[in-house]
Design a protein around this motif. Sequence first.
Motif, PDB file in Angstrom:
ATOM      1  N   THR A  25      26.090   1.702 -27.462  1.00  0.00           N
ATOM      2  CA  THR A  25      26.332   2.138 -25.885  1.00  0.00           C
ATOM      3  C   THR A  25      27.466   2.972 -25.660  1.00  0.00           C
ATOM      4  OG1 THR A  25      27.883   0.490 -25.103  1.00  0.00           O
ATOM      5  CG2 THR A  25      25.547  -0.426 -24.860  1.00  0.00           C
ATOM      6  N   ASN A  26      27.654   3.732 -24.721  1.00  0.00           N
ATOM      7  CA  ASN A  26      28.451   4.775 -24.272  1.00  0.00           C
ATOM      8  C   ASN A  26      28.307   5.080 -22.587  1.00  0.00           C
ATOM      9  OD1 ASN A  26      30.194   7.415 -25.003  1.00  0.00           O
ATOM     10  ND2 ASN A  26      28.448   8.462 -24.275  1.00  0.00           N
ATOM     11  N   TYR A  27      29.905   4.810 -21.935  1.00  0.00           N
ATOM     12  CA  TYR A  27      29.734   4.718 -20.832  1.00  0.00           C
ATOM     13  C   TYR A  27      30.671   5.540 -19.934  1.00  0.00           C
ATOM     14  CZ  TYR A  27      27.847  -0.281 -21.143  1.00  0.00           C
ATOM     15  OH  TYR A  27      26.960  -1.169 -20.777  1.00  0.00           O
TER      16      TYR A  27
ATOM     17  N   ASP B 215      34.197   6.939 -18.425  1.00  0.00           N
ATOM     18  CA  ASP B 215      35.472   6.782 -17.794  1.00  0.00           C
ATOM     19  C   ASP B 215      35.277   6.136 -16.625  1.00  0.00           C
ATOM     20  OD1 ASP B 215      36.809   8.490 -20.100  1.00  0.00           O
ATOM     21  OD2 ASP B 215      36.112   6.854 -21.217  1.00  0.00           O
ATOM     22  N   SER B 216      35.153   6.482 -15.700  1.00  0.00           N
ATOM     23  CA  SER B 216      34.625   5.836 -14.076  1.00  0.00           C
ATOM     24  C   SER B 216      34.366   4.893 -14.243  1.00  0.00           C
ATOM     25  CB  SER B 216      34.471   7.129 -13.820  1.00  0.00           C
ATOM     26  OG  SER B 216      32.923   7.639 -13.621  1.00  0.00           O
ATOM     27  N   VAL B 217      32.803   3.809 -15.191  1.00  0.00           N
ATOM     28  CA  VAL B 217      31.992   2.571 -15.083  1.00  0.00           C
ATOM     29  C   VAL B 217      32.710   2.239 -15.939  1.00  0.00           C
ATOM     30  CG1 VAL B 217      30.485   4.692 -14.083  1.00  0.00           C
ATOM     31  CG2 VAL B 217      29.867   3.873 -16.308  1.00  0.00           C
ATOM     32  N   LYS B 218      33.225   1.839 -16.461  1.00  0.00           N
ATOM     33  CA  LYS B 218      33.797   1.462 -17.935  1.00  0.00           C
ATOM     34  C   LYS B 218      34.718  -0.020 -17.416  1.00  0.00           C
ATOM     35  CE  LYS B 218      34.677   4.239 -21.582  1.00  0.00           C
ATOM     36  NZ  LYS B 218      35.687   5.084 -22.994  1.00  0.00           N
ATOM     37  N   GLY B 219      33.320  -0.913 -17.727  1.00  0.00           N
ATOM     38  CA  GLY B 219      33.670  -2.443 -17.095  1.00  0.00           C
ATOM     39  C   GLY B 219      33.965  -3.283 -15.872  1.00  0.00           C
ATOM     40  N   ARG B 220      32.521  -2.000 -15.336  1.00  0.00           N
ATOM     41  CA  ARG B 220      31.956  -2.768 -13.667  1.00  0.00           C
ATOM     42  C   ARG B 220      30.013  -1.830 -14.333  1.00  0.00           C
ATOM     43  NH1 ARG B 220      32.594   1.006  -9.798  1.00  0.00           N
ATOM     44  NH2 ARG B 220      32.881   2.754 -11.246  1.00  0.00           N
TER      45      ARG B 220
ATOM     46  N   ALA C 166      25.695   6.495 -18.822  1.00  0.00           N
ATOM     47  CA  ALA C 166      25.498   5.167 -19.893  1.00  0.00           C
ATOM     48  C   ALA C 166      24.815   5.364 -20.452  1.00  0.00           C
ATOM     49  CB  ALA C 166      25.691   4.063 -19.279  1.00  0.00           C
TER      50      ALA C 166
ATOM     51  N   ALA D 159      26.809  -2.280 -16.830  1.00  0.00           N
ATOM     52  CA  ALA D 159      26.530  -2.380 -18.085  1.00  0.00           C
ATOM     53  C   ALA D 159      24.952  -1.992 -18.545  1.00  0.00           C
ATOM     54  CB  ALA D 159      26.505  -4.348 -18.356  1.00  0.00           C
TER      55      ALA D 159
END
Length: 121
Positions: free
Chosen positions: A57-59, A61-66, A49, A68
């Motif tokens: 911000t930029n995340y 894909d594997s960590v999006k929603g988990r 991230a 921050a």
Amino acid sequence: QVQLVASGGGLVPAGGSLILSCAASGTIFSIDAMGWYRQAPGKQRALVATMTSPGTTNYADSVKGRFAISRDNAKNTVYLQMNNLKPEDTSVHYCNADIRSTRYYPSVYYWGQGTEGTVSA
């Protein structure tokens, strides 16, 4: 001289949480992007991230929603809140910052030392 010092790794069970922090210190005029990367065993270092100074911000894909990312610009510190951790999140995490030491020279990307996070099944 600029230094990034990361902290907050550890061992947690699957589903658990960790908070990483990384503080920049030294001769700092401004900081643009700050972020986190990770390197799992046997794999290349990869983006987790990033966050610009204004807050974009930029995340991965594997960590999006988990995960921050956040930062305290007054303290030159970036944080990574990692929730619902999975065994595949086991990595050495590295912080990164795009820092300008004076107004007269271009910015430089600095890396902190790695901090290890292990997630047990």
